[in-house]
Structures are given as structure tokens and as C-alpha cells.
Write a protein that holds these residues in place. Structure first.
Motif, PDB file in Angstrom:
ATOM      1  N   TYR A 191       0.836  -1.209   0.000  1.00  0.00           N
ATOM      2  CA  TYR A 191       0.000   0.000   0.000  1.00  0.00           C
ATOM      3  C   TYR A 191       0.865   1.251   0.000  1.00  0.00           C
ATOM      4  N   SER A 192       0.521   2.212  -0.846  1.00  0.00           N
ATOM      5  CA  SER A 192       1.323   3.426  -0.969  1.00  0.00           C
ATOM      6  C   SER A 192       0.480   4.678  -0.786  1.00  0.00           C
ATOM      7  N   GLY A 193      -0.628   4.531  -0.087  1.00  0.00           N
ATOM      8  CA  GLY A 193      -1.531   5.666   0.072  1.00  0.00           C
ATOM      9  C   GLY A 193      -1.188   6.604   1.203  1.00  0.00           C
ATOM     10  N   GLY A 194      -0.094   6.316   1.897  1.00  0.00           N
ATOM     11  CA  GLY A 194       0.312   7.200   2.978  1.00  0.00           C
ATOM     12  C   GLY A 194      -0.712   7.242   4.088  1.00  0.00           C
ATOM     13  N   ASN A 195      -1.118   8.450   4.463  1.00  0.00           N
ATOM     14  CA  ASN A 195      -2.057   8.636   5.572  1.00  0.00           C
ATOM     15  C   ASN A 195      -3.465   8.944   5.076  1.00  0.00           C
ATOM     16  N   ASP A 196      -3.778   8.496   3.870  1.00  0.00           N
ATOM     17  CA  ASP A 196      -5.108   8.729   3.307  1.00  0.00           C
ATOM     18  C   ASP A 196      -6.128   7.889   4.070  1.00  0.00           C
ATOM     19  N   ASP A 198      -9.436   8.032   3.577  1.00  0.00           N
ATOM     20  CA  ASP A 198     -10.690   7.936   2.833  1.00  0.00           C
ATOM     21  C   ASP A 198     -10.657   6.910   1.715  1.00  0.00           C
ATOM     22  N   ASP A 199      -9.575   6.113   1.640  1.00  0.00           N
ATOM     23  CA  ASP A 199      -9.482   5.161   0.531  1.00  0.00           C
ATOM     24  C   ASP A 199      -9.801   3.726   0.940  1.00  0.00           C
ATOM     25  N   ASN A 200     -10.219   3.542   2.207  1.00  0.00           N
ATOM     26  CA  ASN A 200     -10.626   2.215   2.713  1.00  0.00           C
ATOM     27  C   ASN A 200      -9.487   1.199   2.661  1.00  0.00           C
ATOM     28  N   LYS A 201      -8.240   1.674   2.851  1.00  0.00           N
ATOM     29  CA  LYS A 201      -7.091   0.768   2.756  1.00  0.00           C
ATOM     30  C   LYS A 201      -6.047   1.086   3.820  1.00  0.00           C
ATOM     31  N   VAL A 202      -5.368   0.011   4.274  1.00  0.00           N
ATOM     32  CA  VAL A 202      -4.182   0.165   5.116  1.00  0.00           C
ATOM     33  C   VAL A 202      -3.118  -0.796   4.604  1.00  0.00           C
ATOM     34  N   ASP A 203      -1.890  -0.557   5.024  1.00  0.00           N
ATOM     35  CA  ASP A 203      -0.778  -1.413   4.604  1.00  0.00           C
ATOM     36  C   ASP A 203      -0.835  -2.746   5.334  1.00  0.00           C
ATOM     37  N   SER A 204      -0.475  -3.804   4.632  1.00  0.00           N
ATOM     38  CA  SER A 204      -0.523  -5.151   5.210  1.00  0.00           C
ATOM     39  C   SER A 204       0.740  -5.446   6.014  1.00  0.00           C
ATOM     40  N   ILE A 205       0.765  -6.637   6.598  1.00  0.00           N
ATOM     41  CA  ILE A 205       1.934  -7.116   7.324  1.00  0.00           C
ATOM     42  C   ILE A 205       2.827  -7.850   6.335  1.00  0.00           C
ATOM     43  N   SER A 206       4.078  -7.487   6.282  1.00  0.00           N
ATOM     44  CA  SER A 206       5.013  -8.124   5.346  1.00  0.00           C
ATOM     45  C   SER A 206       5.105  -9.622   5.615  1.00  0.00           C
ATOM     46  N   GLY A 207       4.913 -10.409   4.568  1.00  0.00           N
ATOM     47  CA  GLY A 207       5.027 -11.856   4.677  1.00  0.00           C
ATOM     48  C   GLY A 207       3.808 -12.542   5.261  1.00  0.00           C
ATOM     49  N   ALA A 208       2.727 -11.811   5.428  1.00  0.00           N
ATOM     50  CA  ALA A 208       1.516 -12.396   6.026  1.00  0.00           C
ATOM     51  C   ALA A 208       0.295 -12.067   5.174  1.00  0.00           C
ATOM     52  N   THR A 209       0.390 -12.356   3.891  1.00  0.00           N
ATOM     53  CA  THR A 209      -0.666 -11.983   2.957  1.00  0.00           C
ATOM     54  C   THR A 209      -1.992 -12.660   3.276  1.00  0.00           C
TER      55      THR A 209
END
Length: 241
Positions: A191-196, A198-209
Motif C-alpha cells: 500500500y502506498s496511500g500514505g495517511n489517506d 478515505d481510501d478504505n485501505k491500510v498497509d498489510s503485514i510483510s510476509g503475512a498476505t
């Protein structure tokens, strides 16, 4: 009896097995009420933590009763079930039923002058069940906080869903998109949305897809069951579909 005989050895072994079995049974019976009480209070702690109340086990019940103003047991149409205690609902058992037969617990909290809706979550990780709670602000859209736990995820990978740094990513995220569809919060690899928020997304845990995908699915799938209730609440301004 000859202590060196086979008979003596056999009788002694049986006696020891009986003594150990009785002792373990007595210990389990004695500790069972205490264990259940600890689980009950830990549940209160987890619910409170989603709205920013960190409390020790001894104070959990007092603060739970103070800040949780309603405990609702809802059916699939968003109506309250009579005679069902929300706190006692076993979500693992409910998931084995068809959705229109399940009970959906919902906790309404009031803290520092604001109202929050807290829903329990349960889904599947890589190896076994994952679960937790999510608190929404009074618009039923903005996440106040989350807490996650698991049964058997890999240490350092999927088990990281229990860490503060991962759970804090969900704060102020939205569960509805701009079209009014409930999409939850997607845990996205790379995820590359930074601190957005309003996009309904957060960064995942590396290696834990797989565990991350399980969190995404759990949030969306469980919260959709509360849409009928939210649509009935006239004071909720969020556009829902």
C-alpha cells in the motif's frame, strides 16, 4: 506383598494413575470458575480498548458497565432479539448457522461525550481462526479503533495482527466508499496511500498476505450484517447502500 514382584509394580502404577487423575480433575474443577471469570473480564477489556479505554482486569467490569450503555442482540433484519444477552453470544457457534439465523451482538458505548458502535469480528487466518472487535464513531463509518487476536498465526508474521502498530493503522479509516457501499478496510500488500483515511485501505503485514486478507474479509463480511440496523437509525448521516 513383595515389592519386587510384577503384581506390586502393576498395582502401584494403577494407584498413581488414579491419584494423578483425581488431582487433575479436582484442580480443573476448582479453577474453572476463575478461568471463566478471567475470560469474561478480558472480553470487557478488549471491547473497551477499541474506544481508547485501557484498563486492568480488576477495573474492567466497573468501566464496562459505566461506558457500555446498550448491549443489543440483533437478527439479520437489524431488529433486536428478545431474551438474548449480547455478551453471551458465542460468535464461533453463530458462524455455523445460516446468516438469516445468526445473532449479531452490538455494543453501544458513550465515552468522553461521544457515541460509538462496537461489533465483534471473527474470520479465518492462515492456520486457524482470527477474531476481534471494531468500534465505529457515531457516523457508523469512521473507525475509532480495533483489536485483533488469533489462535495459531505465525509468530513475527500473521501473529502481528495483535500488535499496536498494526491495529493503529485502522484509526479514522472509513468502512464506506464514496458511493456509499460498505467495503470495510482492506489490508493491502504494498500500500502506498500514505495517511489517506478515505481510501478504505491500510498497509498489510510483510510476509503475512493470507492473514492480512483474512482481516479484510472478516471486517467487511461481519459489518455488512449490521447494515439493516444502521439504516434504521435516523440519526446516522452516512449514506449507505
Amino acid at each position: 506383598m513383595n515389592k519386587n514382584s510384577n503384581a506390586y509394580t502393576f498395582i502401584f502404577a494403577i494407584a498413581m494413575v488414579v491419584v494423578v487423575a483425581v488431582t487433575l480433575s479436582f484442580t480443573a474443577t476448582t479453577l474453572s470458575p476463575l478461568q471463566k471469570e478471567n475470560v469474561r473480564k478480558e472480553k470487557m477489556q478488549n471491547i473497551l480498548s477499541t474506544i481508547g479505554i485501557d484498563v486492568d482486569r480488576d477495573s474492567a467490569e466497573e468501566l464496562f458497565n459505566k461506558h457500555i450503555t446498550q448491549q443489543l442482540a440483533l437478527n439479520h433484519e437489524g431488529e433486536e432479539k428478545e431474551g438474548v444477552v449480547a455478551f453471551d453470544v458465542n460468535l464461533a457457534k453463530e458462524l455455523s448457522k445460516p446468516e438469516d439465523e445468526q445473532t449479531y451482538p452490538l455494543y453501544i458505548a458513550n465515552y468522553e461525550g461521544s457515541e460509538f458502535y462496537i461489533a465483534p469480528l471473527r474470520g479465518n487466518g492462515l492456520w486457524d481462526a482470527i477474531w476481534g472487535y471494531i468500534a465505529l464513531k457515531d457516523d457508523a463509518n469512521t473507525v475509532k479503533g480495533v483489536v485483533f487476536d488469533h489462535k495459531g498465526e505465525t509468530a513475527g508474521l500473521g501473529a502481528e495482527i495483535t500488535t499496536d502498530w498494526f491495529q493503529q493503522r485502522f484509526t479514522d479509516e472509513k468502512i464506506f466508499n464514496n458511493d456509499g457501499d460498505l467495503v470495510g478496510v482492506n489490508v493491502v500488500k504494498g500500500y502506498s496511500g500514505g495517511n489517506d483515511k478515505d481510501d478504505n485501505k491500510v498497509d498489510s503485514i510483510s510476509g503475512a498476505t493470507i492473514t492480512s486478507d483474512g482481516v479484510s474479509e472478516m471486517i467487511e463480511k461481519r459489518l455488512k450484517n449490521y447494515l439493516p440496523y444502521f439504516k434504521k437509525r435516523q440519526e446516522i448521516k452516512v449514506v449507505t447502500r
